[in-house]
Design an enzyme around this catalytic site. Structure first.
Site, mmCIF file in Angstrom:
data_model
loop_
_atom_site.group_PDB
_atom_site.id
_atom_site.type_symbol
_atom_site.label_atom_id
_atom_site.label_comp_id
_atom_site.label_asym_id
_atom_site.label_seq_id
_atom_site.Cartn_x
_atom_site.Cartn_y
_atom_site.Cartn_z
ATOM 1 N N PRO A 86 8.863 -32.395 -4.776
ATOM 2 C CG PRO A 86 9.806 -30.794 -6.123
ATOM 3 C CD PRO A 86 8.459 -31.225 -5.449
ATOM 4 N N GLY A 87 10.461 -31.554 -2.636
ATOM 5 C CA GLY A 87 11.236 -31.399 -1.435
ATOM 6 C C GLY A 87 11.370 -29.939 -1.293
ATOM 7 C CB ALA A 88 10.058 -26.751 -2.967
ATOM 8 C CD1 TRP A 89 6.486 -25.949 0.026
ATOM 9 C CD2 TRP A 89 5.036 -26.441 1.511
ATOM 10 N NE1 TRP A 89 5.355 -25.371 -0.392
ATOM 11 C CE2 TRP A 89 4.530 -25.490 0.713
ATOM 12 C CE3 TRP A 89 4.034 -27.040 2.474
ATOM 13 C CZ2 TRP A 89 2.971 -25.107 0.915
ATOM 14 C CZ3 TRP A 89 2.754 -26.798 2.680
ATOM 15 C CH2 TRP A 89 2.579 -25.774 1.830
ATOM 16 C CG ASP A 115 5.387 -37.440 -2.609
ATOM 17 O OD1 ASP A 115 4.679 -37.979 -3.315
ATOM 18 O OD2 ASP A 115 5.035 -36.371 -2.524
ATOM 19 C CG ASP A 132 -1.310 -44.153 1.113
ATOM 20 O OD1 ASP A 132 -1.693 -42.899 1.489
ATOM 21 O OD2 ASP A 132 -2.399 -44.980 0.869
ATOM 22 C CG ASP A 157 2.434 -27.768 -2.092
ATOM 23 O OD1 ASP A 157 1.515 -27.353 -2.072
ATOM 24 O OD2 ASP A 157 3.185 -27.746 -2.834
ATOM 25 C CE LYS A 197 -1.238 -28.220 -3.684
ATOM 26 N NZ LYS A 197 -0.361 -28.276 -4.631
#
Length: 243
Positions: A86-89, A115, A132, A157, A197
């Protein structure tokens, strides 16, 4: 630097009995697995801290910890955030590379997130939703948007939707991470770095080997914000060598 030990200590005091009591009506009608997930979220100090700090999810603290230790996000740096929703990084990257120009005495960086899902707008970041990261069209769009057509840092992530079959999910995750090598060939500067990750398992060596072929230094990392019972790890790959 985020004062993790002090903040988390304060948050832990308030996150057990009171929160669980308040949430007990929400457990009714949920499956045992859903109940376990909700209870775990309520007990998780990083979930609480994410709300306090206005981060979009708890994963922000994983990147904060990695960057605090390895200093990969600096003012003026260009970043591609893969699996950005959702955009945290991206929130962390925008702040640390000075993408909004908030610090006038430092150079401005750039953050571009990609994303398959929708991503809510974020000041200082440019998002490519519903795209993609493996697509040549996405690579071309990144080259167009990045300053000079290249990034200093690739962050990932991203993860496949879990099927519940551990070995299958691990294999899909490694295959997904290996696509980042092609992305690096297209958009990463020589000397650049990558953080990705992965879920540990029998094919982790394959990803590490692939990274080691094009980066001078590759090391696995387990941030404190990654749950202890999770197979989640990160590879930090530094000093990219163009193939």
């Amino acid at each position: 630097m985020w004062k993790s030990s002090v903040l988390l200590h304060k948050l832990c005091i308030h996150t057990s009995a009171a929160l669980l009591k308040r949430a007990s009506p929400n457990l009714k009608g949920k499956s045992p697995a859903e109940q376990r997930w909700l209870v775990r979220q309520l007990r998780d100090p990083f979930v609480k801290a994410a709300r306090v700090e206005n981060y979009r999810c708890r994963s922000a603290f994983k990147l904060l910890e990695i960057d605090d230790k390895y200093n990969i996000l600096r003012p003026g740096v260009s970043v591609v955030d893969c699996g950005a929703a959702p955009g945290a990084w991206s929130q962390i990257a925008v702040k640390r590379v000075n993408a909004t120009g908030e610090s006038p005495d430092h150079p401005c960086g750039a953050v571009i997130g990609v994303d398959l899902l929708h991503i809510s707008p974020l000041d200082g970041a440019r998002f490519l939703p519903n795209q993609d990261i493996t697509s040549p069209a996405t690579h071309a769009e990144l080259q167009r948007l990045l300053p000079g057509g290249l990034a200093d840092v690739i962050l990932s992530d991203m993860a496949p939707n879990a099927s519940g079959f551990r070995e299958m999910d691990h294999e899909r995750m490694i295959s997904m991470c290996l696509t980042l090598l092609d992305l690096a060939d297209k958009v990463l500067k020589p000397g650049g770095c990558l953080v990705c990750k992965f879920w540990d398992g029998g094919l982790s060596w394959k990803l590490q080997q692939g990274l080691a072929e094009v980066f001078k230094e590759v090391k696995p990392i387990k941030p404190k914000a990654s749950r202890k019972d999770s197979a989640e790890l990160f590879f930090l790959a530094k000093s990219f060598k163009k193939r």
